[in-house]
Design an enzyme around this catalytic site. Structure first.
Site, short mmCIF file in Angstrom:
data_model
loop_
_atom_site.label_atom_id
_atom_site.label_comp_id
_atom_site.label_asym_id
_atom_site.label_seq_id
_atom_site.Cartn_x
_atom_site.Cartn_y
_atom_site.Cartn_z
N THR A 146 -2.00 -13.93 6.82
CA THR A 146 -1.08 -14.92 6.24
C THR A 146 -0.79 -15.98 7.29
OG1 THR A 146 -0.13 -13.16 4.93
CG2 THR A 146 1.17 -15.18 5.11
N GLU A 176 -4.97 -12.08 1.06
CA GLU A 176 -4.83 -10.73 0.49
C GLU A 176 -3.43 -10.56 -0.08
OE1 GLU A 176 -2.67 -8.29 1.82
OE2 GLU A 176 -1.90 -9.70 3.31
N GLU A 180 2.12 -2.35 0.79
CA GLU A 180 2.11 -1.06 1.48
C GLU A 180 2.53 0.03 0.49
OE1 GLU A 180 3.99 -0.99 5.29
OE2 GLU A 180 3.20 -2.97 5.80
N ASN A 242 4.56 -14.83 -1.81
CA ASN A 242 5.59 -14.05 -1.10
C ASN A 242 6.96 -14.73 -1.20
OD1 ASN A 242 3.92 -11.98 -0.54
ND2 ASN A 242 3.90 -12.24 1.69
N GLY A 287 19.83 -4.36 -4.36
CA GLY A 287 20.17 -3.37 -3.34
C GLY A 287 20.31 -4.04 -1.98
N GLY A 291 12.64 -6.21 3.33
CA GLY A 291 12.31 -6.16 4.75
C GLY A 291 10.81 -6.05 4.88
N CYS A 294 6.23 -8.61 6.21
CA CYS A 294 5.69 -9.78 5.50
C CYS A 294 6.78 -10.71 4.95
CB CYS A 294 4.78 -9.33 4.37
SG CYS A 294 3.45 -8.28 4.96
N LYS A 364 10.52 0.53 2.85
CA LYS A 364 10.36 0.93 1.45
C LYS A 364 9.71 2.31 1.44
CE LYS A 364 5.93 -1.14 0.21
NZ LYS A 364 5.28 -2.06 -0.70
C1 UGA Z 1 4.54 -7.84 0.22
C2 UGA Z 1 4.01 -8.39 -1.10
O1 UGA Z 1 4.59 -7.68 -2.19
C3 UGA Z 1 2.48 -8.25 -1.17
O2 UGA Z 1 1.99 -8.82 -2.37
C4 UGA Z 1 1.88 -8.97 0.03
O3 UGA Z 1 0.46 -8.84 0.06
C5 UGA Z 1 2.44 -8.36 1.31
O4 UGA Z 1 3.88 -8.49 1.30
C6 UGA Z 1 1.86 -9.10 2.47
O5 UGA Z 1 2.23 -10.26 2.68
O6 UGA Z 1 0.95 -8.59 3.13
P1 UGA Z 1 5.06 -5.39 1.14
O7 UGA Z 1 5.58 -6.04 2.37
O8 UGA Z 1 4.17 -4.20 1.26
O9 UGA Z 1 4.25 -6.45 0.24
O10 UGA Z 1 6.34 -4.92 0.32
P2 UGA Z 1 7.01 -5.21 -1.11
O11 UGA Z 1 6.62 -4.16 -2.06
O12 UGA Z 1 6.82 -6.62 -1.49
O13 UGA Z 1 8.54 -4.98 -0.74
C7 UGA Z 1 9.18 -5.83 0.22
C8 UGA Z 1 10.62 -5.47 0.34
O14 UGA Z 1 11.33 -5.86 -0.82
C9 UGA Z 1 10.92 -3.98 0.53
O15 UGA Z 1 11.88 -3.84 1.55
C10 UGA Z 1 11.46 -3.54 -0.81
O16 UGA Z 1 12.36 -2.47 -0.71
C11 UGA Z 1 12.17 -4.81 -1.26
N1 UGA Z 1 12.34 -4.91 -2.73
C12 UGA Z 1 11.24 -4.97 -3.53
C13 UGA Z 1 13.61 -4.98 -3.27
O17 UGA Z 1 14.62 -4.95 -2.54
N2 UGA Z 1 13.75 -5.09 -4.63
C14 UGA Z 1 12.69 -5.15 -5.46
O18 UGA Z 1 12.88 -5.25 -6.68
C15 UGA Z 1 11.40 -5.08 -4.91
#
Ligand code: UGA
Length: 476
Positions: A146, A176, A180, A242, A287, A291, A294, A364
């Site tokens: 990124t 991409e 995670e 993102n 919530g 974090g 990314c 997460k």
């Molecule tokens: C994120 C993006 O979702 C991916 O599409 C992207 O490829 C990736 O970053 C990246 O840039 O490489 P990721 O960091 O694995 O993926 O995590 P997410 O599933 O997006 O969650 C991010 C944070 O948001 C977590 O702390 C999660 O607990 C929080 N979250 C997610 C919430 O607080 N509420 C929600 O409804 C969803």
């Protein structure tokens, strides 16, 4: 500038012969962190010959020995299977990578700069200038990391400066989108492919390098949408996606603040608005906020880059998104002060003499990643206000210990909550969501729980005698 190959639809891939002469392009993944290791392993699984490259010798030794250096469900097994099949190798030697590969994917980290909000491109630069002087034939260098918009053009300049002349090395950009905890699916069955290319050859080579993805989709009767575009758009797709996801989370957390003030329930609000297909019900879990490695740094780097381009005003709302996210983390300390009757003075509440159990350290579930984890930020803050903390996480303990060495780490959920005056659920691991509130009630000093992820069954917990406080929900 016009890009003759930019179109909404992919052109059918022409039969293009990899410069190495191999039947399928040989792939290298530069950087074997979360992104590169996962891609290397998954593309070997799709049948490609793959070389993972990193300067970190212990990491490479671990991968060579068949151990994934982070927690990602299902990946260990694929790693071992593909090493055994002889399709997957790892090295620290860029010369070997140059000799081996037809398509080189840049997968190194782009962390936030120490001196500001922008992205640090140091690893991108060193991966390119470590590779290209050793190239001896045509190759395609594809960015996946990124990055700030404009990076692909800059890489082209680096290539022309450092590569031997006349090899015709080309650059492409293909961001991409893996999440995670869900990474295997996201790589093997992507919901879209974005190809930023400048030539037919780059287009065809990139399509050929993804043939395994298309074949799998074909076998499963699925389509993989492909968008062929220019460099700048391809780079922006990633940060825009993102930024949108971060905005969606902060939107619902802002609603949670209003719900708290009005006595409404944000979980029902989210469910109700999510039935509208234009809004959708994903990423509306209110919530303690987002974090990880990314979203937080990407929205900051995006603002910094927009500012440099003279479009800073357009992204001012992302500053607000960041502020809402920070406030969400602060809510747990406020609620704890109310529940524990420790007033929130100018220096915050005084929790001394109190034992708080923290459940969750990772950003997460289904991950061991604690980078910019809301759970750890809150833990740090509770401890700073004098609480005695015991923390437990199913996978994140080792990484958390490196971040916060002074906490007490409990060997199990039961050990963490024993004698606690307050329990805080900060990561929605299944082990916590489906824990038995009756059994836990026998272990704690007081049946008080803060549900930082709104993931507990409130009715079940209150029936077991607990006072439950979520974020944006009336107390139960
Ligand atoms: C994120 C993006 O979702 C991916 O599409 C992207 O490829 C990736 O970053 C990246 O840039 O490489 P990721 O960091 O694995 O993926 O995590 P997410 O599933 O997006 O969650 C991010 C944070 O948001 C977590 O702390 C999660 O607990 C929080 N979250 C997610 C919430 O607080 N509420 C929600 O409804 C969803």
């Amino acid at each position: 500038m016009t890009y003759p190959y930019a179109s909404a639809q992919a052109q059918p891939a022409l039969a293009v012969t990899p410069p190495s002469g191999a039947a399928r392009p040989r792939l290298t993944f530069l950087g074997t962190g979360y992104l590169g290791a996962t891609y290397a392993i998954c593309f070997a699984e799709l049948g490609y010959e793959v070389l993972g490259v990193d300067v970190d010798e212990p990491k490479i030794s671990k991968l060579q020995a068949g151990a994934v250096p982070f927690h990602e469900p299902g990946l260990d097994e694929l790693l071992r299977r593909n090493i055994a099949a002889g399709r997957l190798r790892f090295t620290t030697d860029y010369r070997e990578a140059a000799e081996f590969g037809d398509v080189h994917f840049i997968c190194v980290g782009t962390p936030q700069r120490a001196d500001g909000m922008g992205a640090d491109l140091g690893y991108v630069e060193s991966s390119v200038i470590s590779l290209v002087p050793h190239l001896t034939r045509k190759a395609l260098i594809v960015g996946k990391s990124t990055v700030p918009v404009g990076t692909a053009e800059w890489i082209e300049q680096l290539v022309s400066k450092h590569a031997p002349a006349d090899l015709g090395i080309e650059v492409a950009w293909s961001p991409e989108f893996l999440q995670e905890g869900h990474a295997l699916e996201d790589v093997l069955r992507p919901n879209r492919l974005i190809l930023g290319v400048k030539s037919q050859w780059a287009h065809d080579m990139l399509m050929t390098a993804h043939k395994g993805v298309f074949d799998l989709a074909h076998n499963e009767d699925r389509e993989v949408p492909v968008v062929v575009t220019d460099f700048a758009t391809a780079e922006l797709v990633k940060v825009a996606a993102n930024a949108f996801l971060a905005t969606k989370i902060s939107f619902i957390n802002a609603m949670a603040e209003v719900c708290d003030a009005a006595g409404a329930d944000v979980t029902q609000l989210a469910k109700s608005i999510g039935y509208d297909a234009r809004i959708g019900n994903k990423f509306l879990r209110a919530g303690i906020g987002f974090g990880g490695g990314c979203l937080p740094k990407d929205i900051r780097a995006f603002q910094a880059r927009a500012q440099e381009l003279g479009a800073g005003e357009a992204l001012r709302f992302l500053h607000e998104v960041d502020l809402i996210n920070q406030r969400s983390r602060g809510r747990v300390v406020q609620i704890a002060s109310e529940l524990l009757a420790r007033p929130y003075g100018p220096a915050g509440p005084d929790f001394s003499g109190l034992h708080i159990a923290v459940l969750g350290a990772t950003f997460k579930p289904n991950s061991d990643d604690v980078r910019d984890s809301p759970a750890l930020a809150i833990t740090r803050s509770l401890a700073r206000h004098g609480a005695q903390i015991s923390i437990f996480d199913p996978q994140g303990m080792e990484n958390a210990k490196r971040e916060l060495p002074d906490m007490t780490y409990a060997p199990s959920l039961n050990d963490a909550v024993t004698g606690a005056d307050l329990v805080c659920v900060l990561t929605e691991w299944e082990e916590f969501r489906y824990a038995d509130p009756n059994a836990l009630g026998d272990l704690v000093a007081a049946k008080l729980v803060i549900d930082g992820r709104n993931c507990l069954d409130q009715a079940l917990w209150t029936a077991a005698g607990w006072t439950v406080r979520g974020l944006g929900r009336p107390s139960a």
